[in-house]
Design a protein around this motif. Structure first.
Motif, PDB file in Angstrom:
ATOM      1  N   HIS A  45       0.864  -1.186   0.000  1.00 55.56           N
ATOM      2  CA  HIS A  45       0.000   0.000   0.000  1.00 55.56           C
ATOM      3  C   HIS A  45       0.896   1.230   0.000  1.00 55.56           C
ATOM      4  CE1 HIS A  45      -3.278   2.726   0.784  1.00 55.56           C
ATOM      5  NE2 HIS A  45      -2.548   3.262   1.757  1.00 55.56           N
ATOM      6  N   LEU A  46       0.650   2.117  -0.965  1.00 57.13           N
ATOM      7  CA  LEU A  46       1.439   3.344  -1.035  1.00 57.13           C
ATOM      8  C   LEU A  46       0.558   4.493  -1.493  1.00 57.13           C
ATOM      9  CD1 LEU A  46       2.096   3.767  -4.344  1.00 57.13           C
ATOM     10  CD2 LEU A  46       3.708   1.939  -3.858  1.00 57.13           C
ATOM     11  N   GLU A  47       1.010   5.692  -1.199  1.00 56.81           N
ATOM     12  CA  GLU A  47       0.281   6.911  -1.550  1.00 56.81           C
ATOM     13  C   GLU A  47       1.278   8.051  -1.695  1.00 56.81           C
ATOM     14  OE1 GLU A  47      -2.130   8.391   1.760  1.00 56.81           O
ATOM     15  OE2 GLU A  47      -0.982   7.056   3.083  1.00 56.81           O
TER      16      GLU A  47
ATOM     17  N   ILE B  90       7.490  -3.491   4.567  1.00 58.28           N
ATOM     18  CA  ILE B  90       7.220  -4.923   4.450  1.00 58.28           C
ATOM     19  C   ILE B  90       8.243  -5.718   5.244  1.00 58.28           C
ATOM     20  CG2 ILE B  90       6.964  -6.867   2.861  1.00 58.28           C
ATOM     21  CD1 ILE B  90       4.815  -4.726   2.603  1.00 58.28           C
ATOM     22  N   HIS B  91       7.744  -6.508   6.194  1.00 60.45           N
ATOM     23  CA  HIS B  91       8.617  -7.398   6.956  1.00 60.45           C
ATOM     24  C   HIS B  91       8.858  -8.666   6.140  1.00 60.45           C
ATOM     25  CE1 HIS B  91       8.212  -5.134  10.767  1.00 60.45           C
ATOM     26  NE2 HIS B  91       7.003  -4.879  10.322  1.00 60.45           N
ATOM     27  N   SER B  92      10.121  -9.057   6.005  1.00 60.38           N
ATOM     28  CA  SER B  92      10.424 -10.278   5.281  1.00 60.38           C
ATOM     29  C   SER B  92      11.756 -10.839   5.745  1.00 60.38           C
ATOM     30  CB  SER B  92      10.475 -10.014   3.779  1.00 60.38           C
ATOM     31  OG  SER B  92      10.759 -11.202   3.063  1.00 60.38           O
ATOM     32  N   THR B  93      11.804 -12.154   5.911  1.00 64.39           N
ATOM     33  CA  THR B  93      13.066 -12.818   6.257  1.00 64.39           C
ATOM     34  C   THR B  93      13.777 -13.309   5.012  1.00 64.39           C
ATOM     35  OG1 THR B  93      11.902 -14.933   6.528  1.00 64.39           O
ATOM     36  CG2 THR B  93      12.165 -13.556   8.497  1.00 64.39           C
ATOM     37  N   GLN B  94      13.144 -13.183   3.836  1.00 64.30           N
ATOM     38  CA  GLN B  94      13.745 -13.620   2.585  1.00 64.30           C
ATOM     39  C   GLN B  94      14.545 -12.483   1.954  1.00 64.30           C
ATOM     40  OE1 GLN B  94      11.280 -16.185   0.041  1.00 64.30           O
ATOM     41  NE2 GLN B  94       9.645 -15.967   1.573  1.00 64.30           N
TER      42      GLN B  94
ATOM     43  N   ILE C 285      10.197  -7.614  -2.826  1.00 64.83           N
ATOM     44  CA  ILE C 285      10.246  -8.182  -1.478  1.00 64.83           C
ATOM     45  C   ILE C 285       9.115  -9.195  -1.365  1.00 64.83           C
ATOM     46  CG2 ILE C 285      10.007  -7.692   0.993  1.00 64.83           C
ATOM     47  CD1 ILE C 285      11.137  -4.962   0.545  1.00 64.83           C
ATOM     48  N   PHE C 286       9.377 -10.290  -0.674  1.00 61.79           N
ATOM     49  CA  PHE C 286       8.342 -11.288  -0.428  1.00 61.79           C
ATOM     50  C   PHE C 286       7.562 -10.890   0.824  1.00 61.79           C
ATOM     51  CE2 PHE C 286      11.709 -13.478  -2.759  1.00 61.79           C
ATOM     52  CZ  PHE C 286      10.986 -13.993  -3.826  1.00 61.79           C
ATOM     53  N   ASP C 287       6.304 -10.521   0.624  1.00 59.93           N
ATOM     54  CA  ASP C 287       5.422 -10.146   1.722  1.00 59.93           C
ATOM     55  C   ASP C 287       4.897 -11.430   2.357  1.00 59.93           C
ATOM     56  OD1 ASP C 287       3.501  -9.220   3.439  1.00 59.93           O
ATOM     57  OD2 ASP C 287       2.570  -7.841   2.003  1.00 59.93           O
ATOM     58  N   GLU C 288       5.555 -11.851   3.428  1.00 61.13           N
ATOM     59  CA  GLU C 288       5.243 -13.142   4.031  1.00 61.13           C
ATOM     60  C   GLU C 288       3.881 -13.141   4.715  1.00 61.13           C
ATOM     61  OE1 GLU C 288       8.729 -13.352   6.404  1.00 61.13           O
ATOM     62  OE2 GLU C 288       9.869 -14.456   4.894  1.00 61.13           O
ATOM     63  N   ARG C 289       3.435 -11.978   5.182  1.00 65.59           N
ATOM     64  CA  ARG C 289       2.138 -11.924   5.860  1.00 65.59           C
ATOM     65  C   ARG C 289       0.997 -12.187   4.889  1.00 65.59           C
ATOM     66  NH1 ARG C 289       2.776  -6.577   9.811  1.00 65.59           N
ATOM     67  NH2 ARG C 289       4.404  -7.453  11.178  1.00 65.59           N
ATOM     68  N   ARG C 290       1.150 -11.728   3.652  1.00 71.93           N
ATOM     69  CA  ARG C 290       0.086 -11.883   2.658  1.00 71.93           C
ATOM     70  C   ARG C 290       0.455 -12.906   1.583  1.00 71.93           C
ATOM     71  NH1 ARG C 290      -1.868  -5.571   1.781  1.00 71.93           N
ATOM     72  NH2 ARG C 290      -2.257  -5.127   4.001  1.00 71.93           N
TER      73      ARG C 290
ATOM     74  N   VAL D  46       5.888  -8.310  -3.797  1.00 67.19           N
ATOM     75  CA  VAL D  46       5.523  -6.922  -4.091  1.00 67.19           C
ATOM     76  C   VAL D  46       6.722  -6.178  -4.668  1.00 67.19           C
ATOM     77  CG1 VAL D  46       3.680  -6.760  -2.379  1.00 67.19           C
ATOM     78  CG2 VAL D  46       6.033  -6.245  -1.707  1.00 67.19           C
ATOM     79  N   VAL D  47       6.426  -5.227  -5.538  1.00 72.65           N
ATOM     80  CA  VAL D  47       7.433  -4.376  -6.153  1.00 72.65           C
ATOM     81  C   VAL D  47       7.530  -3.099  -5.331  1.00 72.65           C
ATOM     82  CG1 VAL D  47       8.080  -3.104  -8.237  1.00 72.65           C
ATOM     83  CG2 VAL D  47       6.926  -5.312  -8.435  1.00 72.65           C
ATOM     84  N   VAL D  48       8.710  -2.809  -4.815  1.00 76.97           N
ATOM     85  CA  VAL D  48       8.880  -1.611  -3.993  1.00 76.97           C
ATOM     86  C   VAL D  48       9.630  -0.507  -4.731  1.00 76.97           C
ATOM     87  CG1 VAL D  48       8.740  -2.872  -1.825  1.00 76.97           C
ATOM     88  CG2 VAL D  48      10.979  -2.519  -2.887  1.00 76.97           C
ATOM     89  N   ASP D  49      10.177  -0.824  -5.918  1.00 74.36           N
ATOM     90  CA  ASP D  49      10.823   0.202  -6.728  1.00 74.36           C
ATOM     91  C   ASP D  49      10.881  -0.272  -8.170  1.00 74.36           C
ATOM     92  OD1 ASP D  49      11.886   2.686  -7.145  1.00 74.36           O
ATOM     93  OD2 ASP D  49      13.696   2.369  -5.955  1.00 74.36           O
ATOM     94  N   LEU D  50      10.789   0.681  -9.083  1.00 70.99           N
ATOM     95  CA  LEU D  50      10.852   0.400 -10.512  1.00 70.99           C
ATOM     96  C   LEU D  50      11.832   1.372 -11.142  1.00 70.99           C
ATOM     97  CD1 LEU D  50       9.928  -0.635 -13.311  1.00 70.99           C
ATOM     98  CD2 LEU D  50       7.958   0.911 -13.131  1.00 70.99           C
ATOM     99  N   ASN D  51      12.848   0.823 -11.808  1.00 75.94           N
ATOM    100  CA  ASN D  51      13.857   1.639 -12.479  1.00 75.94           C
ATOM    101  C   ASN D  51      13.928   1.215 -13.940  1.00 75.94           C
ATOM    102  OD1 ASN D  51      14.896   2.938  -9.972  1.00 75.94           O
ATOM    103  ND2 ASN D  51      15.487   0.845  -9.494  1.00 75.94           N
TER     104      ASN D  51
END
Length: 424
Positions: free
Chosen positions: A151-153, A220-224, A302-307, A311-316
């Motif tokens: 979720h972003l804004e 996003i919390h992730s251990t991966q 990042i792998f969103d382990e909760r869901r 998810v993509v957190v940046d696009l270049n």
């Protein structure tokens, strides 16, 4: 190809003035106002920040500025490549007053591709519209409904009192990003109240520069691993009736203690499984650009382990810091049996050529590749090195050996017994 960045708050050279059309957000305090820091930044922008891409470009025409980039030094960097895989380098002479005319001569009759759009390109025959390239490299583009993101804004910096705004009231943790930055500059990961105050101070400075808005997203919390995924969007042509999307590789991101991008690690043996896992995400992003964009793309995932989703957190939509690393599997794994490789910057006292002497045993065997090296200040160098290893522990050992080696004076360099393993 133009592989130079465009800067909005600093003139890089009397003949390379700041960009006023396709402006970029630049990090608070980079560079500071000291003469030495400004000169170092200018040298880095004209040399190191550009040259580090050369090994991955392939046999295309590319221009560099001379005399800051020395042809003999560029040839040495390209020497690990077969001749048919090297870019054809053209030099633009900054000591002559007709830089724009030199550029027109180099690009005449050719399509221009670029790292960042710049205003002079509006007069060029470009492979991708500069307006479109500018739009898709804006964090706003991540709002596209077909790109899977946290979720972003977008949050305004100009219309609110920061002390009562979302920046000060949002519950921890969250992430704030400038709309147009690179190398993790302009990113604040806010996990504590102390980090919130640091971010707020930066936002005040950006508001004074009239920056209109920034992006706020969930943390996003992730251990991966946090992957930088590189792929290429090709164009339809005589040999292929539709656009092609080619996976180049995925690197695990390395960040400094302050959250800045500091390099990457690649496991060549795991690339096929990563490709299978991420190709759906890659295609989802590619579909938002196909038809208007041709070239390299990097996405941070990042792998969103909760869901249970990626998810993509940046696009270049440009060359990225790790893409050269993805293209060296033949050099490291196939030819030398080294399934892991790492890209990282190092600083040392000395001349640019000293890195080849100080690390001679590893450069000669190909375990270390010098992707870029430049003397940013007199007798003060920065180098981008890519080094291989049998495993992650060996990469860590190699990093320590490189640091130790670069701390030595070239005149006192001793021979190295390769059969002795990772020891001097």
């Amino acid at each position: 190809m133009d592989i130079y960045n465009g800067y909005s708050h600093i003139d890089i050279h009397p003949q390379i003035l700041r960009e006023t059309v396709y402006t970029q957000d630049e990090d608070v305090g980079l560079p500071d106002n000291s003469t030495e820091s400004l000169q170092r930044f200018r040298n880095m922008a004209l040399t190191y920040k550009t040259v580090k891409f050369l090994l991955g470009l392939g046999p295309v025409d590319v221009y560099l500025y001379h005399p800051v980039n020395v042809p003999a030094q560029i040839e040495r960097i390209l020497s690990p490549l077969p001749v048919n895989q090297r870019p054809q380098v053209h030099y633009i002479d900054l000591n002559k007053p007709d830089v724009q005319e030199q550029l027109r001569q180099v690009t005449h009759g050719k399509k221009l591709w670029y790292y960042r759009p710049k205003s002079y390109m509006l007069q060029q025959d470009t492979l991708v519209s500069p307006d479109f390239a500018y739009a898709i490299n804006d964090k706003r583009f991540l709002l596209h409904p077909n790109i899977p993101t946290p979720h972003l804004e977008m949050a305004s910096l100009q219309s609110e009192d920061l002390s009562t705004s979302v920046f000060n009231t949002r519950s921890l943790p969250f992430v704030v990003k400038l709309r147009r930055c690179s190398g993790s500059q302009g990113t604040w990961i806010v996990t504590s109240e102390d980090e919130r105050q640091i971010m707020l101070a930066a936002m005040k400075q950006y508001r004074s520069r009239r920056v209109s808005e920034v992006q706020i997203s969930d943390f996003i919390h992730s251990t991966q691993p946090h992957y930088s995924v590189n792929f290429f969007i090709g164009a339809a042509g005589p040999s292929n009736g539709s656009t092609t999307v080619t996976f180049l590789g995925a690197t695990e991101q390395i960040f400094s203690k302050t959250g800045r991008w500091a390099g990457g690690v690649i496991d060549f043996q795991s690339q096929q499984s990563i490709k299978e896992q991420l190709m759906g995400t890659i295609n989802a992003v590619a579909r938002t650009m196909i038809g208007s964009y041709v070239g390299w793309v990097g996405i941070d995932v990042i792998f969103d382990e909760r869901r249970n989703r990626t998810v993509v957190v940046d696009l270049n939509a440009r060359l990225t810091g790790g893409f050269v690393l993805c293209l060296l599997s033949g050099h490291f794994m196939k030819e030398r049996g080294l399934p892991f490789a790492q890209a990282q910057s190092f600083h040392y006292q000395g001349k640019a050529a000293d890195v080849y002497t100080l690390l001679a045993p590893f450069v000669q065997t190909g375990q270390v590749v010098v992707a870029a090296v430049t003397e940013t200040l007199p007798n003060n160098c920065t180098t981008q090195l890519i080094f291989g290893g049998q495993n992650r522990d060996e990469l860590a050992s190699m990093k320590d050996i490189i640091r130790e080696g670069l701390d030595r004076c070239p005149d006192s360099f001793n021979s190295y017994n390769i059969s002795s393993g990772l020891e001097w």
